[in-house]
Design a protein around this motif. Structure first.
Motif, PDB file in Angstrom:
ATOM      1  N   GLU A  72       0.874  -1.172   0.000  1.00 35.74           N
ATOM      2  CA  GLU A  72       0.000   0.000   0.000  1.00 35.74           C
ATOM      3  C   GLU A  72       0.909   1.218   0.000  1.00 35.74           C
ATOM      4  O   GLU A  72       1.734   1.368   0.897  1.00 35.74           O
ATOM      5  CB  GLU A  72      -0.869   0.017   1.253  1.00 35.74           C
ATOM      6  N   ARG A 125      -1.536 -12.247   7.525  1.00 33.80           N
ATOM      7  CA  ARG A 125      -0.520 -11.280   7.136  1.00 33.80           C
ATOM      8  C   ARG A 125      -0.084 -10.387   8.294  1.00 33.80           C
ATOM      9  O   ARG A 125      -0.835 -10.116   9.224  1.00 33.80           O
ATOM     10  CB  ARG A 125      -1.043 -10.408   6.012  1.00 33.80           C
ATOM     11  N   GLU A 137       1.530  -6.539   8.829  1.00 32.57           N
ATOM     12  CA  GLU A 137       1.669  -5.279   8.108  1.00 32.57           C
ATOM     13  C   GLU A 137       2.900  -4.543   8.628  1.00 32.57           C
ATOM     14  O   GLU A 137       3.023  -4.273   9.824  1.00 32.57           O
ATOM     15  CB  GLU A 137       0.406  -4.429   8.293  1.00 32.57           C
TER      16      GLU A 137
HETATM   17 MG    MG Z   1      -3.531  -1.619   5.293  1.00 33.00          MG
END
Ligand code: MG
Ligand code: ADP
Ligand code: ZN
Length: 476
Positions: free
Chosen positions: A10, A209, A211
């Motif tokens: 992202e 996941r 981050e």
């Molecule tokens: Mg995110």
């Protein structure tokens, strides 16, 4: 069991507008704290946002460069959470109906090309900035609050730290080339979060996941991802499970560290912002923006390779949009058949004098002067070695090469008789090497060339020197 890594990035990129997303305050970086603020970006009750049209156009420009579909209708939504840098208690972003979707980005690692999907590109406002430790206190600077960002959400298509790094570099190059973002990681105008999971090879299901937040260097992103993949593999191999959490990278310790776990995960309760109408964009407007798009770095590279540049040359020289424009201006002056000579010289001599600040690049020598220097080299007025010397003087004085060559008497010696005289002198002065040469050790030719070049202060035409030496050395 063997595992593969799955990574999705992202990226938050600041759009290059003069004013903020929903008010007229300046977006300038580095001003005194809280000088670029108003009731809207301070989040005072009752202040109403008014969208900045330039933001939407820049976001569409980015989207088209990344081959996204532009949605004819998109909606601003409130993302609700509490934090001191978010005075309104919500960030204006986009959720269900983002501006752009379904794009892609080509990357290359070790000569292998692949495409990574872009899930969506939406528009949102930046938060303010907490300034910790100011006289023992934490203060908030709202200059950045309301600055326009695009968030580029990538599909989980990447499989290694190297691929993630290539993706980020390629993304930044494209955003800079189309002029929507200045690519400045230090100033925070290009920021990245990396989502990392592992799964058994062959599985199609995504694993849990982690981050990795706000890592401000491409190299660190790569290292953080590599560390995280290894950590998760070791954990699962020894019977553990990966927890969904947010981790940060500690460069000093060379490892990722837990910041917050799943129990602190947010429920943002997105809903359409009642103060903002949906954004409507018709096809004609999108096509107008598409027509305005400049050449993308990959297109520039392909065009240059047609002119004989190697892929490596093309990659280096498209490393900054201003550098690419500089090279193109040189090609225009010199003609396409001299592009390769220009590319070589720029890489070996010019590049180390180039400094960049975001979208600005300072090249020390005007392209007209550099083109003249290349020309004077190619027409044998000076040789390659002298060209480097002349270039160093050009950087220092700003003079055109012709003036420097004339003033310092640097033109190449192409007078056959003069060269023959020097060659004979050098041969006479080195009887031992002469005997070696005539005895079959022809490698000492290099030694003689060096001596002749030294005697002519590097100004002799090297080809003539070689020829003359071979002729005179061969004579018994
Ligand atoms: Mg995110
Ligand atoms: P959020 O906005 O809450 O972070 P998203 O579902 O929008 O969540 O995902 C954001 C990013 O995480 C995307 O780039 C996506 O590719 C990536 N991602 C999602 N799931 C995984 C996973 N299991 N492993 C790696 N990356 C993932
Ligand atoms: Zn404002």
């Amino acid at each position: 069991m063997s595992f593969e890594a799955v990574i999705g990035l992202e990226v938050h990129a600041q759009l290059r507008t003069q004013t903020k997303l929903f008010c007229g305050c300046s977006t300038r970086f580095g001003d005194a704290p809280n000088t670029n603020v108003c009731p809207v970006c301070l989040g005072l009750p009752g202040a109403l946002p008014v969208p900045n049209e330039a933001v939407i156009d820049l976001a569409v420009r980015a989207a088209l460069a990344l081959e996204c579909r532009v949605n004819p209708v998109s909606v601003f939504a409130r993302k609700n959470y509490f934090y001191p840098d978010l005075a309104k208690g919500y960030q204006i972003s986009q959720f269900e109906l983002p501006l752009n979707e379904h794009g892609r980005l080509a990357i290359e690692v070790d000569g292998e090309r692949k495409e990574a999907g872009i899930t969506r590109i939406h528009v949102e406002e930046d938060a303010a900035k907490n300034l910790h430790g100011v006289g023992g206190e934490t203060l908030v600077d709202f200059n950045r609050a309301g600055v326009p960002l695009i968030e580029i959400v990538g599909d989980p298509d990447l499989r290694s730290g190297a691929e993630a790094e290539a993706y980020l570099r390629s993304l930044r190059d494209i955003l800079m080339a189309v002029g929507v973002n200045d690519g400045n990681l230090e100033a925070g105008s290009f920021r990245c979060d990396a989502n990392v999971s592992i799964r058994p090879v062959g599985s199609e299901i995504l694993g849990t996941r982690v981050e990795l937040k706000n890592i401000n260097s491409f190299r660190f992103v790569r290292k953080a991802i590599e560390f995280e993949i290894a950590r998760q593999k070791a954990l699962v191999s020894s019977g553990g499970v990966v927890e969904q959490e947010t981790r940060s990278w500690s460069e000093a310790e060379g490892r990722t560290k837990s910041m917050r776990g799943k129990e602190e995960a947010h429920d943002y309760r997105y809903f359409p912002d009642p103060d903002l109408p949906p954004i409507r964009i018709d096809d004609e407007h999108v096509e107008r923006i598409r027509r305005d798009l400049p050449e993308l770095p990959a297109e520039t590279r392909a065009r240059w390779q047609q002119l004989g540049l190697t892929e490596q040359d093309a990659r280096v020289l498209t490393g900054h949009p201003e550098l690419a424009r500089y090279v193109d201006a040189g090609v225009a002056l010199l003609g396409p058949e001299r592009a390769k000579a220009l590319a070589n010289f720029v890489q070996s001599e010019v590049l180390r004098h180039v400094t960049t600040h975001g979208l600005r690049a300072d090249v020390p020598v005007p392209i007209a002067h550099l083109a003249q220097l290349i020309e004077l080299t190619l027409d044998d007025t000076i040789n390659g070695k002298i060209a480097k010397e002349v270039f160093a003087k050009m950087v220092e004085s700003g003079e055109p090469p012709r003036d420097i060559i004339d003033r310092d008497g640097l033109a190449q010696v192409t007078d056959t008789a003069a060269i023959e005289a020097v060659v004979q002198e050098v041969i006479d002065g080195h009887p031992a090497q002469l005997a070696q040469y005539r005895g079959g050790k022809t490698a000492v030719l290099g030694f003689f060339v060096g001596q002749v070049m030294k005697a002519t202060r590097g100004q002799a035409n090297p080809k003539l020197v070689q020829e003359t030496l071979k002729r005179l050395l061969a004579e018994p």
